[in-house]
Structures are given as C-alpha cells and as structure tokens.
Design a protein around this motif. Structure first.
Motif, short mmCIF file in Angstrom:
data_model
loop_
_atom_site.label_atom_id
_atom_site.label_comp_id
_atom_site.label_asym_id
_atom_site.label_seq_id
_atom_site.Cartn_x
_atom_site.Cartn_y
_atom_site.Cartn_z
N LEU A 301 0.81 -1.22 0.00
CA LEU A 301 0.00 0.00 0.00
C LEU A 301 0.84 1.27 0.00
O LEU A 301 0.31 2.37 0.13
CB LEU A 301 -0.92 0.01 1.22
CG LEU A 301 -1.95 -1.12 1.30
CD1 LEU A 301 -2.73 -1.04 2.60
CD2 LEU A 301 -2.89 -1.07 0.11
N GLY A 302 2.18 1.14 -0.10
CA GLY A 302 3.04 2.30 -0.13
C GLY A 302 3.37 2.86 1.24
O GLY A 302 3.94 3.95 1.33
N MET A 303 3.06 2.10 2.29
CA MET A 303 3.33 2.57 3.65
C MET A 303 4.30 1.58 4.31
O MET A 303 5.19 1.06 3.66
CB MET A 303 2.01 2.69 4.42
CG MET A 303 1.06 3.71 3.80
SD MET A 303 -0.53 3.89 4.66
CE MET A 303 -1.40 2.42 4.10
N ASP A 304 4.15 1.35 5.60
CA ASP A 304 4.93 0.33 6.30
C ASP A 304 4.07 -0.32 7.37
O ASP A 304 2.91 0.06 7.57
CB ASP A 304 6.23 0.91 6.88
CG ASP A 304 5.99 2.03 7.88
OD1 ASP A 304 4.95 2.02 8.57
OD2 ASP A 304 6.84 2.94 7.98
N THR A 354 5.36 7.40 0.63
CA THR A 354 4.82 7.04 1.93
C THR A 354 3.83 8.09 2.42
O THR A 354 2.73 7.78 2.89
CB THR A 354 5.95 6.88 2.96
OG1 THR A 354 6.92 5.96 2.47
CG2 THR A 354 5.40 6.37 4.29
N ALA A 355 4.24 9.37 2.33
CA ALA A 355 3.38 10.45 2.79
C ALA A 355 2.09 10.52 1.97
O ALA A 355 1.00 10.69 2.53
CB ALA A 355 4.12 11.79 2.71
N LEU A 356 2.21 10.38 0.64
CA LEU A 356 1.03 10.46 -0.22
C LEU A 356 0.08 9.31 0.04
O LEU A 356 -1.14 9.51 0.14
CB LEU A 356 1.47 10.48 -1.69
CG LEU A 356 0.34 10.56 -2.73
CD1 LEU A 356 -0.51 11.81 -2.51
CD2 LEU A 356 0.91 10.55 -4.15
N CYS A 357 0.61 8.09 0.14
CA CYS A 357 -0.26 6.94 0.39
C CYS A 357 -0.90 7.01 1.78
O CYS A 357 -2.06 6.63 1.95
CB CYS A 357 0.53 5.64 0.24
SG CYS A 357 1.00 5.27 -1.48
#
Length: 411
Positions: A301-304, A354-357
C-alpha cells in the motif's frame, strides 16, 4: 428553478444571459473559492498555536514526570502514565485542537448563514449523474464534521436505495478526526506556506468528493441499481448568523466534544501501545512483531507495518492514528522523547510515496467504531455495518496500491 425579477420576468445580464444562466456558471467557482479560503484560514491560523501547544505539553510532561518520580509510584508505573497515557493524549491534543478551533467555527457560521442547502442544490446534477441525489450532498457536509452525524443525517433521503449509497460513501468525506492528521501530513511533507497547505488541503478534499462520486456511481450500477429520485428543496433566504452564539456553540458542541471523545480514547490506547512496546517475546516487543507481520501489506500500500498497525489500533477514533504511529516510531528508533508528532514523522524515513499513500489512506479507510455502531443501529444491522467498513477500505486499498505501483514504475 426559474429565477425571476420582482415583476416575474427573467432578469437579463448585459451580455444577454439570464440570471439563472449566470448563476449556473458561477456557482461552482464560487463554492470552490469559498472552500479554498476556509482551508487557507485554517492553515494560517493553526500554525503558531500548534507549535505553542507542543512546547507547553513538553514542559508539562517534564513537570508531571518530576512530580510522579518523587511520589511512591514505581518507575514502571511512572513510565506507563507519562510515556504512554500522557504522551499520546498530549499529542492528540496538540495535533487536533488548532485546526479544529479554526475550521469548525467558520464551518458553523456558514451553516447558520444558509449556505449548505444551496450547495446541495448546485451539486444535485453531479450526484444524479452518479445515481444519487442532491440531499446526498447535505449528508456529506454533515460527515465533514462527524461521519456518525452524517450517517444519521441520511434519514432525510426518502429513497432506500439512495439512502444506502449515502451511508456507504459518507466516510469517504474526511471527518474532523482525520482533518487534524491530514493537516499534519501536509504541513510536514508537502508545503511550509499556508497558501501551499491550503491548496493541497483543497486538492485532498476534491479527491474525497471525487471518490464519493466514483463509488456512488459503481454502487448505483451494481448493488443498488435504479434511477435517481426527483429532488425538491426549498431554498430559504440567507440569514444573518448570530456570530457570538454560533462560535460558542461550535466550540462546545463540536470542538470540545470531539476533542474530549478523542482524549477519552487516546488515554487507554496510549497505555495499550506502551504495554505492547514494553512486553517482549523472543527478544522483540509485541509491537515490533505486529509491525513486522503487517509490513508486507503496508509495503504493497506504499506505507509500512507501523503505519498500518496504527490505523488498525486507531479504529476507536481516527484522531489517534498519527500520535500512535509517532509513539511506535519513538519506541522503535529511540528518537528524542521531547519531539512533537511532526518531528517524529519527519525523522521516520518517510518518502514522498509514503506520505502520499498515508494521506490517501487517511481519507479512504474504514470508519471509526462510533460510525460503524451508528450504521448498525440506524440501517440494517451488522450486514450494513460490514459494508460500511468494506467499501471505503477497498477504495483506499485500490488507490494506495495504484499510487505505489506507479511510483515504483517511475522510480
């Protein structure tokens, strides 16, 4: 609606356009300009108070730690109360209060002025194209304050089909609990100027409205097929708002009420996170095991794993997601305990993706537990509540995955 002059004849502009045609072409730009100004005032007005509250909270933390350390309480209990309960509660307070204290009085003044029925009328055509109706716009506006209130407001929609669509898409509109988090992410990773923050804030809101239109269209063509019902709305005249009374009502009924609810959830969640970070299994904390388990899904999902874990633990209230995330980062990376949420996130190694997702998933994910309980009580029991959980979550998963894959393709 046929706008006429006092003697019943259509008013003509100097260029040969009727007043109805003039309003048709100026209504949408006027609404967008008004919304942009509101976001700019919020971004400009919340900047300094947020820094001031953060500084005061750090001083108060030092004071409370000294008092409790001098008391008979064991060090473990002092750490649980200060590093767990107090820190998360203070972070929620500092993140949420400044933007809410600016945004909601303005929002309530516009509500008292009589603007919202006109917005609903102007958006009727767009909602009808998506298989819904203009009253859906009113419930979305209510959801901007609180999604649970927006769900209750869906009672005004007569058609069961359109009411169900409005309920399932209400949480795609960012509620007050998410506005603070959206503002924080924009401030840290997107723009330092109030004008830039307000522009991005406006773009995020436009994205959420577009998501409502898209999901409403999909639902109206699949699960809830049917034709939009006629929309009749009496446009009451503009009213002069009672400024002092409206502001006081906004502060007590919205700002302080929502803040109190958030703090009531943040305190026990802070204690839970502290326990998870201080109880070790196999040489690693429980929170590390949870983050590692969720890491593959978070990466997709583009995060962690930490961010996804914070979203899951933030189910009771969206207000606590970023503070929980910051607390988990500080426990994992041994960052300076006096840092604010913004400073912790800025030092956590987030990329632009990361910030956008995270921003997208903040807008589009499951509603808070209060909203889900409201859906269960108002409309159809657990089945409807499950769909209210599933629909915005699927929208967020699809959008975040797409953004992440596009980012990887062009990296």
């Amino acid at each position: 609606v046929h706008l006429t002059t006092g003697d019943g004849e259509a008013a003509e502009s100097g260029e040969g356009f009727s007043s109805e045609e003039v309003l048709q072409y100026t209504a949408a730009p006027a609404m967008c300009a008004m919304l942009f100004v509101i976001f700019w005032i919020t971004a400009w007005g919340a900047n300094y108070p947020s820094e001031l509250l953060t500084s005061l909270s750090v001083r108060l933390e030092d004071f409370l730690r000294g008092v409790l350390t001098a008391s008979p309480l064991p060090d473990l209990a002092v750490s649980a109360l200060i590093d767990g309960v107090y820190r998360v509660s203070a972070w929620v307070f500092c993140v949420m209060l400044p933007p809410m204290a600016v945004f909601f009085p303005i929002f309530t003044l516009l509500e008292d002025l009589g603007v919202f029925p006109r917005i609903a009328f102007n958006l009727d055509r767009a909602y009808r194209a998506c298989g819904s109706c203009g009253k859906h716009a009113l419930t979305s506006a209510m959801g901007l304050g609180c999604n649970a209130v927006g769900v209750c407001g869906c009672r005004i929609i007569e058609s069961p089909r359109e009411r169900a669509i409005a309920v399932l898409t209400n949480s795609l509109i960012p509620c007050n609990g998410r506005i603070g988090g959206i503002y924080l992410i924009i401030s840290v990773f997107c723009s330092a100027s109030p004008l830039g923050r307000s522009a991005i804030f406006f773009a995020v809101f436009a994205m959420s409205v577009a998501a409502v239109f898209a999901v409403s269209f999909i639902l109206s063509k699949t699960v809830y097929r049917g034709k939009p019902s006629p929309f009749a709305l009496e446009l009451v005249p503009y009213r002069r708002p009672q400024i002092l009374k409206t502001v006081v009502r906004s502060v007590f009924d919205r700002t302080l009420f929502v803040l109190g609810r958030a703090l009531a959830v943040a305190a026990p969640c802070g204690l839970v996170i502290w326990l998870l970070t201080n109880i070790s299994v196999g040489g690693a904390s429980l929170i590390s095991h949870m983050a590692a388990f969720l890491a593959p899904a978070g990466k997709l999902l583009g995060m962690d794993g930490v961010i996804l874990c914070a979203f899951i633990l933030g189910l009771p209230a969206n207000e606590i997601v970023l503070p929980l995330c910051a607390m988990m980062y500080t426990a994992a990376a041994s960052l300076d305990r006096s840092l604010s949420v913004a400073q912790v996130l800025a030092g956590a190694g987030w990329t632009g993706t990361t910030a956008l997702c995270t921003l997208i998933f903040t807008v589009m994910h499951w509603p808070c537990s209060t909203t889900l309980l409201t859906v269960r009580r108002e409309y159809g029991g657990m089945k409807m509540a499950f769909f209210a959980f599933l629909v915005p979550t699927l929208a967020g998963i699809v959008c975040c995955t797409a953004v992440n894959l596009i980012s990887l393709a062009f990296a």
